[in-house]
Scaffold this active site. Structure first.
Site, PDB file in Angstrom:
ATOM      1  N   ASN A 109       5.722  -1.285  13.543  1.00 46.00           N
ATOM      2  CA  ASN A 109       6.278  -2.634  13.523  1.00 46.00           C
ATOM      3  C   ASN A 109       7.468  -2.645  12.566  1.00 46.00           C
ATOM      4  OD1 ASN A 109       6.837  -5.341  13.303  1.00 46.00           O
ATOM      5  ND2 ASN A 109       4.972  -5.860  12.175  1.00 46.00           N
ATOM      6  N   GLU A 133       3.107 -13.010   9.034  1.00 50.01           N
ATOM      7  CA  GLU A 133       4.429 -13.493   8.593  1.00 50.01           C
ATOM      8  C   GLU A 133       4.888 -14.652   9.470  1.00 50.01           C
ATOM      9  OE1 GLU A 133       6.325  -9.674   8.658  1.00 50.01           O
ATOM     10  OE2 GLU A 133       5.160  -9.077   6.906  1.00 50.01           O
ATOM     11  N   GLU A 137      -5.358  -7.379   9.920  1.00 53.27           N
ATOM     12  CA  GLU A 137      -4.376  -7.210   8.851  1.00 53.27           C
ATOM     13  C   GLU A 137      -4.644  -8.215   7.734  1.00 53.27           C
ATOM     14  OE1 GLU A 137      -0.597  -5.121  10.394  1.00 53.27           O
ATOM     15  OE2 GLU A 137      -0.299  -7.280  10.518  1.00 53.27           O
ATOM     16  N   GLY A 151       2.353  -4.880   2.982  1.00 52.06           N
ATOM     17  CA  GLY A 151       3.530  -4.593   2.164  1.00 52.06           C
ATOM     18  C   GLY A 151       3.269  -4.566   0.670  1.00 52.06           C
ATOM     19  N   SER A 201      -0.389  -1.806   4.570  1.00 51.70           N
ATOM     20  CA  SER A 201      -0.134  -0.692   3.643  1.00 51.70           C
ATOM     21  C   SER A 201      -0.672   0.651   4.137  1.00 51.70           C
ATOM     22  CB  SER A 201      -0.691  -1.014   2.250  1.00 51.70           C
ATOM     23  OG  SER A 201       0.016  -2.127   1.705  1.00 51.70           O
ATOM     24  N   GLY A 246       3.765  -1.079   9.151  1.00 51.70           N
ATOM     25  CA  GLY A 246       5.037  -1.733   8.870  1.00 51.70           C
ATOM     26  C   GLY A 246       5.968  -0.810   8.113  1.00 51.70           C
ATOM     27  N   GLY A 247       6.065  -1.015   6.805  1.00 54.80           N
ATOM     28  CA  GLY A 247       7.018  -0.295   5.961  1.00 54.80           C
ATOM     29  C   GLY A 247       7.079   1.205   6.175  1.00 54.80           C
TER      30      GLY A 247
END
Ligand code: PGA
Length: 237
Positions: free
Chosen positions: A7, A97, A160, A166, A198, A219-220
């Site tokens: 993502n 988000e 999540e 994050g 994470s 994500g990150g």
């Protein structure tokens, strides 16, 4: 089947998306057939990602949101059929988000699930508790509430915890196992449930080893191809 979903949120450019899609396709070429990879760049780059990969690629594409209507006077809206038309097979829905900043509700997420099904997309529906709900021990109740309007069909759930996104923090393996078992007790044992929050190459093996975890929404760490390739490697064994 095990799923790894990248993502990218609001990150990327034509050049970065092209390089990543090319490398992801290569990394997946030797992965076992039981592993599926989905790349979700901003929708403006779906076409860039699609054309960077061969037609027979093992990498699927996904959007990060869709409108509940197929078309209409909704300035700025992107519909599920449009994502499909740009090469997407999946769409992330109800990400925390969006729930937080766009005030998306469970009812809206349900309507979008139906829109995704109608367009032939597989929804990836995100659920998870906030830090306060976690501290109050309400995780399982929150999950049940978020899933109460679940629209039956072929979809993935991503558990999540909002406080794990994050932040570099994750629940314990026991907590993740409990949450996933709870989701499967509501939706059926065959329901794939991915963990997100994470996830990185350093912890993915431990997370995927938890019973009832069918993959990860990343994500990150998915922004770096080396990290992504390491996660594909870890998920392949
Ligand atoms: P993160 O994000 O891996 O950066 O924590 C996960 C997500 O929001 O899907």
């Amino acid at each position: 089947m095990r799923y790894l979903i990248a993502n990218w949120k609001m990150h990327g450019s034509h050049v970065r998306v092209r390089e990543f899609a090319f490398a992801l396709n290569r990394a997946m070429a030797t992965a076992p057939a039981s592993l599926a990879a989905v790349f979700c760049p901003p929708f403006t780059y779906l076409e860039t990602a699609r054309t960077a990969m061969p037609l027979n690629t093992r990498v699927a594409l996904g959007g990060q949101n869709c409108a509940r209507d197929a078309e209409g006077a909704f300035t700025g809206g992107i519909s599920a059929p449009m994502l499909k038309d740009c090469g997407a097979g999946y769409v992330i829905l109800g990400h925390s988000e969006r729930r937080l900043y766009m005030h998306e509700t469970d009812d809206q997420v349900s309507a979008k699930m139906q829109a995704a099904y109608d367009a032939g997309l597989t929804p990836i529906v995100c659920v998870g508790e906030t830090e306060q709900e976690y501290n109050e021990g309400k995780t399982l109740d929150v999950l049940a509430c978020q899933l109460k309007n679940w629209v039956k069909g072929e979809a993935l759930v991503a558990y999540e915890p909002v406080w794990a996104i994050g932040t570099g923090r994750t629940p314990t393996t026991v907590e993740i196992g409990k949450a996933h078992a709870h989701i499967k007790s509501i939706l059926g044992s065959a329901q794939p449930v991915l963990y997100g929050g994470s996830v990185k190459s350093a912890n993915i093996k431990e997370i995927l080893a938890i019973e009832a975890v069918d993959g990860a929404l990343i994500g990150g760490a998915s922004l770096k191809i080396d990290e992504m390739a390491a996660m594909i490697n870890a998920a392949s064994s």
